[in-house]
Every structure is written in structure tokens, then in C-alpha cells.
Scaffold this motif. Structure first.
Motif, mmCIF file in Angstrom:
data_model
loop_
_atom_site.group_PDB
_atom_site.id
_atom_site.type_symbol
_atom_site.label_atom_id
_atom_site.label_comp_id
_atom_site.label_asym_id
_atom_site.label_seq_id
_atom_site.Cartn_x
_atom_site.Cartn_y
_atom_site.Cartn_z
ATOM 1 N N LEU A 80 1.226 -1.100 -0.059
ATOM 2 C CA LEU A 80 -0.028 0.194 0.067
ATOM 3 C C LEU A 80 0.764 0.920 -0.007
ATOM 4 N N TRP A 81 1.936 1.176 1.255
ATOM 5 C CA TRP A 81 2.728 2.305 0.865
ATOM 6 C C TRP A 81 3.212 2.796 -0.350
ATOM 7 N N ASP A 82 3.358 1.361 -1.272
ATOM 8 C CA ASP A 82 4.313 1.730 -3.284
ATOM 9 C C ASP A 82 3.177 2.353 -4.036
ATOM 10 N N ARG A 83 2.099 1.793 -3.115
ATOM 11 C CA ARG A 83 0.557 2.187 -4.402
ATOM 12 C C ARG A 83 0.681 3.714 -4.377
ATOM 13 N N MET A 84 1.005 3.986 -2.121
ATOM 14 C CA MET A 84 0.756 5.261 -2.408
ATOM 15 C C MET A 84 1.602 6.492 -2.897
ATOM 16 N N VAL A 85 2.692 5.191 -3.298
ATOM 17 C CA VAL A 85 3.781 6.526 -3.379
ATOM 18 C C VAL A 85 3.379 6.885 -5.306
ATOM 19 N N GLY A 86 3.195 5.648 -5.994
ATOM 20 C CA GLY A 86 3.266 5.888 -7.473
ATOM 21 C C GLY A 86 2.491 6.710 -7.352
ATOM 22 N N VAL A 87 1.587 6.798 -7.267
ATOM 23 C CA VAL A 87 0.099 7.434 -7.183
ATOM 24 C C VAL A 87 0.531 9.252 -6.285
ATOM 25 N N ASN A 88 0.204 8.950 -5.336
ATOM 26 C CA ASN A 88 -0.094 10.806 -4.719
ATOM 27 C C ASN A 88 1.078 10.816 -5.546
ATOM 28 N N PHE A 89 2.792 10.460 -5.610
ATOM 29 C CA PHE A 89 4.178 11.264 -5.355
ATOM 30 C C PHE A 89 4.238 11.399 -7.164
ATOM 31 N N THR A 90 4.874 10.100 -7.389
ATOM 32 C CA THR A 90 5.394 9.805 -9.080
ATOM 33 C C THR A 90 4.188 10.290 -9.582
ATOM 34 N N GLY A 91 3.047 9.797 -9.788
ATOM 35 C CA GLY A 91 2.047 10.225 -10.739
ATOM 36 C C GLY A 91 1.828 11.996 -11.374
ATOM 37 N N TYR A 92 2.188 12.642 -9.984
ATOM 38 C CA TYR A 92 1.598 13.752 -10.229
ATOM 39 C C TYR A 92 3.081 14.887 -11.440
ATOM 40 N N SER A 93 4.509 13.726 -10.967
ATOM 41 C CA SER A 93 5.779 13.937 -11.247
ATOM 42 C C SER A 93 5.569 13.159 -12.979
ATOM 43 N N LEU A 94 5.105 12.019 -12.556
ATOM 44 C CA LEU A 94 4.530 12.172 -14.558
ATOM 45 C C LEU A 94 4.146 12.570 -14.980
ATOM 46 N N LEU A 95 2.614 12.908 -14.994
ATOM 47 C CA LEU A 95 1.807 13.962 -15.391
ATOM 48 C C LEU A 95 1.847 15.137 -15.778
ATOM 49 N N ALA A 96 2.739 15.714 -14.715
ATOM 50 C CA ALA A 96 3.624 16.816 -15.385
ATOM 51 C C ALA A 96 4.732 16.893 -16.410
ATOM 52 N N LYS A 97 5.576 15.965 -16.487
ATOM 53 C CA LYS A 97 7.153 15.476 -16.502
ATOM 54 C C LYS A 97 6.157 15.800 -18.936
ATOM 55 N N HIS A 98 4.906 15.224 -19.082
ATOM 56 C CA HIS A 98 4.741 14.785 -20.064
ATOM 57 C C HIS A 98 3.703 16.071 -20.218
ATOM 58 N N ALA A 99 3.424 17.222 -18.889
ATOM 59 C CA ALA A 99 2.305 18.202 -19.553
ATOM 60 C C ALA A 99 3.450 19.327 -19.553
ATOM 61 N N LEU A 100 4.806 19.393 -19.345
ATOM 62 C CA LEU A 100 5.461 20.281 -19.033
ATOM 63 C C LEU A 100 6.119 20.469 -20.603
ATOM 64 N N ARG A 101 6.392 19.324 -21.001
ATOM 65 C CA ARG A 101 7.012 18.905 -22.455
ATOM 66 C C ARG A 101 6.240 19.811 -23.691
ATOM 67 N N GLN A 102 5.117 20.095 -23.343
ATOM 68 C CA GLN A 102 4.208 20.560 -24.183
ATOM 69 C C GLN A 102 4.730 22.212 -23.667
ATOM 70 N N MET A 103 4.295 22.558 -22.653
ATOM 71 C CA MET A 103 3.384 23.811 -22.233
ATOM 72 C C MET A 103 5.007 24.833 -22.640
ATOM 73 N N LEU A 104 6.407 23.808 -22.394
ATOM 74 C CA LEU A 104 7.564 24.767 -22.894
ATOM 75 C C LEU A 104 7.787 24.432 -24.549
ATOM 76 N N LYS A 105 6.957 24.649 -24.686
ATOM 77 C CA LYS A 105 6.761 24.195 -26.900
ATOM 78 C C LYS A 105 5.837 25.305 -26.893
ATOM 79 N N GLN A 106 4.982 25.763 -25.770
ATOM 80 C CA GLN A 106 3.801 27.777 -25.950
ATOM 81 C C GLN A 106 4.380 28.204 -25.078
#
Ligand SMILES: NC(=O)c1ccc[n+]([C@@H]2O[C@H](COP(=O)([O-])OP(=O)(O)OC[C@H]3O[C@@H](n4cnc5c(N)ncnc54)[C@H](O)[C@@H]3O)[C@@H](O)[C@H]2O)c1
Length: 268
Positions: free
Chosen positions: A112-138
Motif C-alpha cells: 500500500l505504501w508503494d501504491r500511495m507513493v506511485g499515485v500520490n507522488f510519482t503520478g504527479y511528477s509523471l503527468l507534469a513531466k509530459h505536460a511540461l514538454r508541451q508547455m515549454l513548446k508554448q
């Protein structure tokens, strides 16, 4: 206090802006989707619960995915850009706090610890990582991370949720500093207790509704649209000098601090 507009109505014009909200099918995320859509934005809801898509109003696009998986995050961002031509706002909202997570650390299930880190922390970074690639172009964009009052202060029985939510605050500051000169703002919102499925499921662990409401100086728990209103402001040009920081939307809960339990409100 008098308000110049009806409660919950939206004061912003987001016509032409493209917004992606993770965990947008329920709770706070759904209210954020609704508020952006009502104010004219093209909204993409990314959620692990594909069944909830049928309840979304027309005008909110749905992508099924798990934010802890990088492919799903990349896919959702690509969908937004291909469908609507840009990505102006990312709201990192999807997080989990199941009733079984209310346990002291020495008994805490590691999966459960791993799942919470995966969604609540890593998930935020992964989505931001790919969003930032687009935002940097804009050369522009806004990222809003939904953190929590538990990111700022803590209590018994939450050894994973609170510390991981605290990391959302540093994600906000670090990304905010890193991308400030690229026209990208990064902010977070820390809600107090808000009436959503997540909170309904853990009312017992939090001492019941009356006690939870009483911990908030306003004497009640909040509504999802009250968090959405803060997100819309932070994502707007009115907040153009606000970055790398957090806003607590908590009915005053944070100001009570350690005094919340021993000194309840007089009318309790
Ligand atoms: N409700 C509160 O009192 C409260 C207080 C402080 C902070 N928060 C934060 O607000 C955010 C929203 O909370 P909520 O109460 O609306 O939660 P909720 O459980 O009611 O809704 C969460 C949504 O996220 C989706 N989701 C869960 N895991 C996912 C994943 N891996 N990928 C994609 N989608 C996923 C769920 O299907 C659901 O639609 C969270 O970040 C939470 O930590 C909530």
C-alpha cells in the motif's frame, strides 16, 4: 457576509484554454472539471475509473488511465494536445487514501505504501513531466497540484498520506522555480476536509463528521466547488505573480494547529 455572485458560480472566462484534470471523475477533481467547463475551457478528465465517464457532461472529454503509469500520462497529454491543440492548465489531483492506510507505520502494508507513493507522488511528477514538454513548446502554462492540510501538519495513523502529500509542496516549489522563466507557473492547493467519496469512506477513522467539522473554525467541512474556485483563481491571469507556493483552502483548520482537539468550538 454578502457575496456579489451566487455561491459556486464561476467568475472566469476560460474560453479557448485547454485543461487536463487527473482524478477528474469524482470528488474534488470532478468539481474542478465542471468549473473549468462552465467557464468555457476544453476539459480533459483523466481517471482510472472508466465507469465514471458515463456520468460526465458533454463537453468534458474522458481518457482512462492510471497516473502512476508513465505511458498513461503521456497518452493523456497527447490526447489533449491532439484533440484541442494545446495544454494550458494541468491539475494534478488524483490521489488515494484508503481506509486501510490509517495504520501506524510499524503495521503499514508495504504494497500500500508503494501504491500511495506511485499515485500520490510519482503520478504527479509523471503527468507534469509530459505536460511540461508541451508547455515549454508554448512558452506558457499553469500546473496546480492538489496537496492537503496534512502536507503541513500531522496526526496519528497517517504515516504515508501526510508525508507523501508534504512532498507535493516541494514538487510545487521545485517545478515553480525551475520553469518560472519559461512562462510556466506551478502552484498547489491544500484543502481541509472536503465532502467527497475519499472523506466519506474515512469519516470513522477521522472521528466522525461532527468532530471533523468542529476541527474547522468555520464549523463545517468544505465543498468540492470551494476548492475548484481556488484552482480557477490560481490558474487565471489574476494570479499571474503567484508561483512556487501553496494556498490552504481549509476553513481555518490550519490555524487551529495542535489546539484543535483539546479546545473544540464552544457550540460543539
Ligand atoms: N476530500 C478531502 O477532504 C481532501 C482533503 C485534502 C486533500 N485532498 C486531495 O484532493 C484530491 C482529490 O481528493 P478527493 O477527496 O476528491 O478523492 P476521491 O477519492 O473522492 O476522488 C479521487 C479520484 O481520483 C481517481 N483516481 C484514483 N487513483 C487514480 C489513478 N491512479 N489514476 C487516475 N485516477 C485516479 C478516482 O477514480 C477518483 O475519481 C486528492 O489529491 C486528495 O489527496 C482531499
Amino acid at each position: 457576509m454578502k457575496n456579489s455572485r451566487p455561491k459556486g458560480s464561476v467568475a472566469y472566462n476560460n474560453a479557448g484554454r485547454v485543461v487536463l484534470v487527473s482524478g477528474g471523475a469524482g470528488g474534488i477533481g470532478r468539481a474542478i472539471c465542471d468549473a473549468f467547463a462552465t467557464s468555457g475551457a476544453d476539459v480533459v478528465c483523466l481517471d482510472i475509473n472508466a465507469d465514471a465517464a458515463v456520468d460526465l457532461p458533454e463537453g468534458i472529454a474522458f481518457v482512462a488511465g492510471d497516473t502512476s503509469q508513465e505511458d498513461d500520462c503521456r497518452n493523456a497529454i497527447e490526447f489533449a494536445v491532439q484533440t484541442f491543440g494545446a495544454l494550458d492548465v494541468l491539475v494534478n489531483n488524483a490521489a488515494i487514501q484508503p481506509p486501510s492506510s490509517y495504520a501506524p507505520l510499524h503495521e503499514f502494508p508495504t504494497e500500500l505504501w508503494d501504491r500511495m507513493v506511485g499515485v500520490n507522488f510519482t503520478g504527479y511528477s509523471l503527468l507534469a513531466k509530459h505536460a511540461l514538454r508541451q508547455m515549454l513548446k508554448q512558452d506558457n502554462g499553469v500546473i496546480v497540484n492538489i496537496a492537503s492540510g496534512q502536507a503541513h501538519r500531522t496526526t496519528r495513523g497517517v504515516p504515508a498520506y501526510g508525508p507523501i502529500k508534504a512532498a507535493n509542496l516541494l514538487q510545487t516549489r521545485q517545478w515553480g522555480v525551475e520553469y518560472a522563466r519559461e512562462g510556466i507557473r506551478v502552484v498547489s492547493v491544500s484543502p481541509g476536509a472536503i465532502r467527497t467519496p475519499l472523506v466519506e469512506a474515512t469519516l470513522h477513522e477521522q472521528g466522525g463528521e461532527a468532530q471533523l467539522a468542529n476541527r474547522h473554525p468555520l464549523g463545517r467541512i468544505g465543498r468540492p466547488d470551494e476548492v475548484a474556485a481556488a484552482v480557477l483563481w490560481l490558474a487565471s491571469e489574476d494570479a499571474s505573480f503567484v508561483t512556487a507556493t501553496d494556498l490552504e483552502v481549509d476553513g481555518g483548520l490550519g490555524a487551529f494547529g495542535a489546539f484543535a482537539d483539546p479546545y473544540p468550538m464552544p457550540d460543539s
